[in-house]
Design an enzyme around this catalytic site. Structure first.
Site, PDB file in Angstrom:
ATOM      1  N   ASN A   1     -10.296   0.278  -1.596  1.00  0.00           N
ATOM      2  CA  ASN A   1      -8.864   0.220  -1.296  1.00  0.00           C
ATOM      3  C   ASN A   1      -8.123  -0.350  -2.507  1.00  0.00           C
ATOM      4  O   ASN A   1      -8.277  -1.519  -2.842  1.00  0.00           O
ATOM      5  CB  ASN A   1      -8.642  -0.663  -0.067  1.00  0.00           C
TER       6      ASN A   1
ATOM      7  N   HIS B   1      -3.302   7.098   2.251  1.00  0.00           N
ATOM      8  CA  HIS B   1      -3.693   5.818   1.657  1.00  0.00           C
ATOM      9  C   HIS B   1      -5.176   5.597   1.915  1.00  0.00           C
ATOM     10  O   HIS B   1      -5.651   5.687   3.051  1.00  0.00           O
ATOM     11  CB  HIS B   1      -2.868   4.683   2.267  1.00  0.00           C
TER      12      HIS B   1
ATOM     13  N   CYS C   1       0.797  -1.230   0.000  1.00  0.00           N
ATOM     14  CA  CYS C   1       0.000   0.000   0.000  1.00  0.00           C
ATOM     15  C   CYS C   1       0.828   1.277   0.000  1.00  0.00           C
ATOM     16  O   CYS C   1       0.383   2.305  -0.508  1.00  0.00           O
ATOM     17  CB  CYS C   1      -0.944   0.004   1.193  1.00  0.00           C
TER      18      CYS C   1
END
Length: 316
Positions: free
Chosen positions: A271, A241, A115
């Protein structure tokens, strides 16, 4: 040392929009539960034709379309951040170079820091430019997380999505990218994972990750801002993020930047791991209310590894 700056943004998402109500048909969940727990209302899933490299190429093409001066032929470094690469070799960056007919032969590399990969990749490009090893860089985050999603696990399948985002970065007398602050927590390296022993399916220890984020991320964000020689109130945007809205909102508040616009693209994109930061910022810049030129945007990502990275960029 040579400075660097971002000159253009680009992004790509599959056409398929998956609302929470569609997930109710796959696992025992509900729109209310998903919205309350993670803040996601819908996400984009691949349609069967997209790949990590094809999405990266589309994002790059948009970025070059938004760049007045730097084109594909000018690029001498490509860094693609991904943890879902289609192949082990050639890397995704090489496929991007080939698709964009970069016969000049740029350096091509993939970075797998899950990520936080995109913020790491920006740091790598910045360092290469500062060292004189590159002049113009294409940095991309691209992920096909649905290829590694366990659609029987309601705690993870409601999160994952697909997409890509890209920056064009060039050498500059002015320093438009602050020094990267990066690191990891080795004791939590398996808190977020895609492992062979789990059939290569995305899994995480959600509570461990949440506890770490709420206690440690504000301190790291402060380090990024301090390293840039700024104060929180000078920030115009915060692009974290896009993991979970319930993490983004309190973290943004703790950073203490009252004038900053906070990216919440997770609500509509889910996500997308390494793609989430450039995707969110590029969509913001393509909206009816883009950030003004000269704005200062904090980029900060965290996740698998357990790794983190961030920097502040000046909006072109």
């Amino acid at each position: 040392m040579t400075g660097s700056k971002v000159v253009a943004f680009g992004h790509f998402q599959p056409e398929r929009i998956v609302p929470n109500t569609e997930l109710e048909k796959l696992v025992e969940t509900s729109d209310e539960w998903i919205t309350r727990r993670v803040g996601i209302e819908e996400r984009r899933w691949g349609t069967g034709v997209e790949t990590v490299d094809s999405m990266a190429i589309k994002a790059a093409e948009m970025a070059f379309g938004n760049s007045a001066d730097i084109k594909a032929a000018d690029i001498d470094l490509i860094v693609v951040a991904t943890c879902t690469a289609t192949d082990r070799s050639p890397n995704m960056a090489a496929r991007v170079a080939d698709a964009l007919n970069m016969e000049q032969g740029p350096a091509t590399m993939d970075v797998n820091v899950a990520c936080s990969g995109f913020a790491h990749a920006v740091g790598i490009a910045q360092g290469a430019i500062a060292a004189g090893s590159a002049k113009n860089a294409l940095v991309i985050g691209s992920e096909m997380l649905t290829d590694y999603t366990d659609f029987t696990d309601r705690t993870t399948c409601v999160l994952t999505a697909d997409g890509a985002g890209a920056f064009v970065i060039t050498a500059s007398e002015d320093n438009g990218i602050s020094p990267v602050v990066w690191g990891s927590v080795p004791s939590l390296s398996d808190a977020v994972r895609i492992e062979a022993e789990n059939d290569m399916k995305f899994a995480q220890n959600g509570q461990s990750v949440y506890r770490w984020t709420v206690t440690q991320l504000p301190k790291i964000a402060s380090q990024i801002i301090e390293r840039a020689g700024m104060k929180p109130e000078e920030l115009d945007a915060i692009v974290l993020h896009q993991a979970n809205l319930r993490i983004i909102e309190p973290l943004a508040e703790k950073i203490g930047a009252p004038n900053a616009r906070v990216a919440t693209d997770v609500v509509y994109s889910g996500n997308t791991s390494a793609a989430s930061v450039p995707l969110a910022l590029s969509k913001m810049m393509a909206s009816d209310e883009p950030l003004p030129s000269g704005s200062k945007a904090l980029l900060f990502a965290f996740g698998g590894g357990l790794a983190y990275a961030g920097q502040i960029i000046t909006i072109p």
